[in-house]
Structure formats: C-alpha cells, structure tokens
Design a protein around this motif. Structure first.
Motif, PDB file in Angstrom:
ATOM      1  N   PHE A  50     -26.045 -24.981  14.292  1.00  0.00           N
ATOM      2  CA  PHE A  50     -26.637 -23.665  14.037  1.00  0.00           C
ATOM      3  C   PHE A  50     -26.099 -22.658  15.043  1.00  0.00           C
ATOM      4  CE2 PHE A  50     -29.593 -23.738  17.659  1.00  0.00           C
ATOM      5  CZ  PHE A  50     -29.609 -25.101  17.954  1.00  0.00           C
ATOM      6  N   ALA A  51     -26.172 -21.385  14.646  1.00  0.00           N
ATOM      7  CA  ALA A  51     -25.754 -20.319  15.564  1.00  0.00           C
ATOM      8  C   ALA A  51     -26.991 -19.732  16.220  1.00  0.00           C
ATOM      9  CB  ALA A  51     -25.010 -19.240  14.801  1.00  0.00           C
ATOM     10  N   VAL A  52     -26.801 -19.176  17.410  1.00  0.00           N
ATOM     11  CA  VAL A  52     -27.846 -18.391  18.074  1.00  0.00           C
ATOM     12  C   VAL A  52     -27.236 -17.036  18.392  1.00  0.00           C
ATOM     13  CG1 VAL A  52     -29.291 -18.148  20.138  1.00  0.00           C
ATOM     14  CG2 VAL A  52     -28.965 -20.407  19.109  1.00  0.00           C
ATOM     15  N   LEU A  95     -28.146 -13.269  20.188  1.00  0.00           N
ATOM     16  CA  LEU A  95     -29.072 -12.381  20.898  1.00  0.00           C
ATOM     17  C   LEU A  95     -28.735 -10.949  20.500  1.00  0.00           C
ATOM     18  CD1 LEU A  95     -29.249 -13.863  24.505  1.00  0.00           C
ATOM     19  CD2 LEU A  95     -30.155 -14.734  22.361  1.00  0.00           C
ATOM     20  N   PRO A  96     -29.660 -10.287  19.804  1.00  0.00           N
ATOM     21  CA  PRO A  96     -29.330  -8.966  19.259  1.00  0.00           C
ATOM     22  C   PRO A  96     -29.065  -7.901  20.317  1.00  0.00           C
ATOM     23  CG  PRO A  96     -31.444  -9.769  18.424  1.00  0.00           C
ATOM     24  CD  PRO A  96     -30.991 -10.741  19.438  1.00  0.00           C
ATOM     25  N   ASP A  97     -29.524  -8.142  21.573  1.00  0.00           N
ATOM     26  CA  ASP A  97     -29.247  -7.095  22.567  1.00  0.00           C
ATOM     27  C   ASP A  97     -27.830  -7.186  23.129  1.00  0.00           C
ATOM     28  OD1 ASP A  97     -30.194  -9.330  23.784  1.00  0.00           O
ATOM     29  OD2 ASP A  97     -31.821  -8.337  24.876  1.00  0.00           O
ATOM     30  N   ASP A  98     -27.092  -8.228  22.810  1.00  0.00           N
ATOM     31  CA  ASP A  98     -25.652  -8.223  23.078  1.00  0.00           C
ATOM     32  C   ASP A  98     -24.961  -7.710  21.816  1.00  0.00           C
ATOM     33  OD1 ASP A  98     -25.361  -9.072  25.687  1.00  0.00           O
ATOM     34  OD2 ASP A  98     -25.418 -11.190  25.165  1.00  0.00           O
ATOM     35  N   VAL A  99     -24.440  -6.504  21.890  1.00  0.00           N
ATOM     36  CA  VAL A  99     -23.754  -5.932  20.732  1.00  0.00           C
ATOM     37  C   VAL A  99     -22.257  -5.966  21.032  1.00  0.00           C
ATOM     38  CG1 VAL A  99     -23.449  -3.865  19.316  1.00  0.00           C
ATOM     39  CG2 VAL A  99     -25.715  -4.465  20.164  1.00  0.00           C
ATOM     40  N   ILE A 100     -21.479  -6.507  20.091  1.00  0.00           N
ATOM     41  CA  ILE A 100     -20.056  -6.703  20.362  1.00  0.00           C
ATOM     42  C   ILE A 100     -19.220  -5.910  19.361  1.00  0.00           C
ATOM     43  CG2 ILE A 100     -18.204  -8.420  20.576  1.00  0.00           C
ATOM     44  CD1 ILE A 100     -20.550 -10.434  21.170  1.00  0.00           C
ATOM     45  N   ALA A 101     -18.424  -4.994  19.908  1.00  0.00           N
ATOM     46  CA  ALA A 101     -17.505  -4.229  19.061  1.00  0.00           C
ATOM     47  C   ALA A 101     -16.205  -5.031  18.993  1.00  0.00           C
ATOM     48  CB  ALA A 101     -17.264  -2.853  19.663  1.00  0.00           C
ATOM     49  N   ALA A 102     -15.791  -5.410  17.799  1.00  0.00           N
ATOM     50  CA  ALA A 102     -14.591  -6.249  17.670  1.00  0.00           C
ATOM     51  C   ALA A 102     -13.986  -6.035  16.291  1.00  0.00           C
ATOM     52  CB  ALA A 102     -14.969  -7.717  17.834  1.00  0.00           C
ATOM     53  N   GLN A 103     -12.671  -6.191  16.223  1.00  0.00           N
ATOM     54  CA  GLN A 103     -12.046  -6.057  14.898  1.00  0.00           C
ATOM     55  C   GLN A 103     -12.524  -7.148  13.963  1.00  0.00           C
ATOM     56  OE1 GLN A 103      -7.812  -5.586  15.114  1.00  0.00           O
ATOM     57  NE2 GLN A 103      -8.107  -3.377  14.812  1.00  0.00           N
ATOM     58  N   LYS A 104     -12.437  -8.393  14.457  1.00  0.00           N
ATOM     59  CA  LYS A 104     -13.047  -9.493  13.699  1.00  0.00           C
ATOM     60  C   LYS A 104     -14.362  -9.802  14.392  1.00  0.00           C
ATOM     61  CE  LYS A 104     -10.573 -13.006  12.114  1.00  0.00           C
ATOM     62  NZ  LYS A 104      -9.838 -14.300  12.074  1.00  0.00           N
ATOM     63  N   ALA A 114     -18.688 -15.753  32.254  1.00  0.00           N
ATOM     64  CA  ALA A 114     -20.127 -15.671  31.978  1.00  0.00           C
ATOM     65  C   ALA A 114     -20.389 -15.929  30.503  1.00  0.00           C
ATOM     66  CB  ALA A 114     -20.634 -14.292  32.352  1.00  0.00           C
ATOM     67  N   VAL A 115     -21.543 -16.540  30.248  1.00  0.00           N
ATOM     68  CA  VAL A 115     -21.959 -16.800  28.861  1.00  0.00           C
ATOM     69  C   VAL A 115     -22.702 -15.566  28.356  1.00  0.00           C
ATOM     70  CG1 VAL A 115     -23.417 -18.251  27.390  1.00  0.00           C
ATOM     71  CG2 VAL A 115     -22.220 -19.263  29.352  1.00  0.00           C
ATOM     72  N   ILE A 116     -22.352 -15.123  27.146  1.00  0.00           N
ATOM     73  CA  ILE A 116     -23.125 -14.029  26.563  1.00  0.00           C
ATOM     74  C   ILE A 116     -23.738 -14.496  25.232  1.00  0.00           C
ATOM     75  CG2 ILE A 116     -21.818 -12.254  27.793  1.00  0.00           C
ATOM     76  CD1 ILE A 116     -21.230 -12.125  24.309  1.00  0.00           C
ATOM     77  N   GLY A 117     -24.487 -13.609  24.589  1.00  0.00           N
ATOM     78  CA  GLY A 117     -25.412 -14.032  23.548  1.00  0.00           C
ATOM     79  C   GLY A 117     -24.916 -14.449  22.187  1.00  0.00           C
TER      80      GLY A 117
END
Ligand code: UTP
Length: 295
Positions: A128-130, A132-141, A205-208
């Motif tokens: 399963f995936a987890v 965290l909505p407060d980590d927002v990632i701008a990415a092409q994919k 570092a691990v992010i969400g």
C-alpha cells in the motif's frame, strides 16, 4: 514483478498546531494552495499512480474533508442553471466514486505510525502507499507514479527521499545508506527519526510518500512510543531491515514543499500561483515590485 499498488492511506488526523488558530476549525488538509485544497493535490497524484482505493485516517473536527469529496447538488444545480460549465466541470472533478473512499478514525493523535496502524484492517495482505498531504510535490511526472514504477522493478519497501542541509536533518527521518544511488534508488541499511544535530547517518531525508509491505503493519503492532512520545512509522520501517527485508530510498525528481509549515506553505502558494496562466503576469509584476524592498 511486484504486486500492483492500488490502495493508499492518507493520514489526516494530526492536530495541525503549527497553523493555529486557523486549524481550530479548518482541517489543515483543506487549506488551499491557490484554489485547491492540499488534499486535492494528493488525491490527483494518487490517481495518476493508479490508486483506486483511498483510505483516510481522520479525527474529530475533520468533517469538512468528508464533505469536500461528496457531491454538492445545490451548487451543481446553480452552476448548471447559470451555464457555468467550466466551473461545473471543476466541481464535478472533485467528486469521488461511491465506495472509493473509506474513512477510519484515529481517536488520539499518537503519531504517524499509529495513524497508519489504525487502517490495518482495510489493507489486508497487499502493498500500500502512504501519502502525507502536507508534503506537496511539484513534478513533471507525479512523485508517487515515479515510485510505483520503480517499485514494480524492485519490490520491498520504498520511501521518498531528498537531500537536505545538514542542519535540517534533525527535523526528518534520515536514511543510513548502504550504497550510492542507482537510477535514483538507494539501498537502505538503517533509518533514524529526527536524529540529534551532528548524529545523522546521511543528509537523505524521508518525506511523505511511501510504498510499504503489509509486514510494516505487523511491525506497528510491536512498535513502542519513540521520538517525541509518538508511535513512529520510521521505527516500523526500520524493523523491516532488522528482519532482512528490503527498504529502498527513492530520490524523486521534483520539488517538495513542506506545506505543514507556514513558510513552506507560502512558498508553495507563490510557486503554484506562478504556474497558473491567468495569475502569472499579475503575480510576477507584484513580486518584481516587492523585490527591491526586501533588504
Ligand atoms: P505532522 O507531523 O505535520 O503533525 O503530521 P500535525 O499534527 O499534522 O501538525 P503540527 O505539527 O501539529 O502542526 C504529519 C502527517 O501525519 C498525520 C497528520 O495529519 C499529517 O498528515 N498525523 C500525525 C496523523 O494522522 N496522526 C497523528 O497522530 C499524527
């Protein structure tokens, strides 16, 4: 070939104290970047990665989140009557198919690990995936899509990782790396939650974003309160390594904004605003006007 990842857990039961007083009545995840709540960015990213079952771990006072994904018949009718088709489409896009979202309560904010554990019966025996909505990632994919593709090749457990300045490592879970990255993937031999300054095993570092094996839920049965008196997800993932199961760090391509902090949220607002064609010129002109006054 690894098992397909179709379920994602969105832990949204935190107290959001860094945004008080706003979070006294508004869930942090409903706060908007430009015109979309944080949670919408996470849901869109999950859908792009092939997620079809969305599990929210919520708590008292988060009703606005449930309403947000429900249909809004009065609003829909008003827009339809006025012929505002584009707005209507935007609105309908936020509706979720009946049964796609499950809500489960975390009765006390005992930490991220505990929040994930609360969803154990809805996960069963599959990866399963987890998110965290407060980590927002701008990415092409989208970041989770990058991870799902990498996970299909290597399986195990996978955490999103990014380099941070040495003085920031004490705010994150940090990876102890067995070998340098190959195709953005690092082999992890240990993980530490919020290491005291000067003791971090690396600056990764691990992010969400996580893709986890169901064993992690079993590990959470055993995990005791860790750093900050909370039940830490990091500890349950680290215990995978102790049991000779694989943990990989994935150095995603993209820019992450920490929207759980005020400064990160403001930076994201400016960046996402500049990406919008209808706002770009005005916002740019304002930033240029502001720049010379900043010293
Ligand atoms: P944070 O560490 O940002 O905590 O949680 P928080 O409570 O949301 O915010 P602050 O620090 O008080 O300002 C990271 C993610 O884990 C969830 C949060 O909702 C957020 O998405 N979480 C945290 C839970 O679901 N339950 C918890 O017990 C703790």
């Amino acid at each position: 070939m690894s098992q397909k990842v179709t379920k994602a857990i969105f832990p949204v039961a935190g107290l959001g104290t860094r945004f008080l007083p706003a979070t006294k009545s508004v869930p942090k995840e409903i706060m908007t970047l430009v015109d979309r709540p944080l949670i919408q960015y996470a849901i869109d990213e999950a859908r792009a990665a092939g997620i079809t079952e969305f599990i929210f771990v919520t708590s008292r006072g988060k009703g606005a989140l449930e309403d947000y994904f429900d249909s809004a018949p009065v609003l829909e009718e008003a827009l339809r009557d006025k012929g505002k088709d584009k707005l209507l489409d935007t609105l309908l896009d936020t509706n979720m198919e009946s049964g796609a979202i499950a809500y489960i309560r975390q009765h006390k904010a005992l930490g991220l690990g505990h929040a994930i554990w609360c969803a154990r019966r809805l996960i069963g025996d599959e990866p399963f995936a987890v998110m965290l909505p407060d980590d927002v990632i701008a990415a092409q994919k989208p970041c989770l899509q990058q991870m799902v593709e990498a996970y299909a090749e290597c399986g195990g457990n996978m955490v999103a990782a990014m380099e941070v300045a040495p003085e920031q490592t004490s705010s994150y879970g940090v990876l102890d790396v067995a070998r340098p990255a190959q195709n953005r993937i690092v082999d992890v031999k240990g993980m530490v939650e919020k290491p005291p300054a000067g003791t971090a095993p690396s600056n990764l570092a691990v992010i969400g974003r996580y893709i986890l094996s169901p064993n992690v839920l079993k590990n959470l049965d055993e995990v005791k309160q860790g750093t900050g008196g909370e039940i830490q997800l990091t500890d349950a993932i680290a215990s995978e390594i102790e049991q000779d199961r694989k943990v990989y760090g994935y150095q995603f391509d993209g820019r992450r904004f920490d929207c759980g902090s005020k400064s990160g949220f403001l930076q994201a607002t400016v960046s996402f605003g500049l990406e919008r064609a209808e706002l770009r010129d005005d916002l740019k002109a304002y930033l240029k006007e502001l720049a010379p006054t900043l010293d």
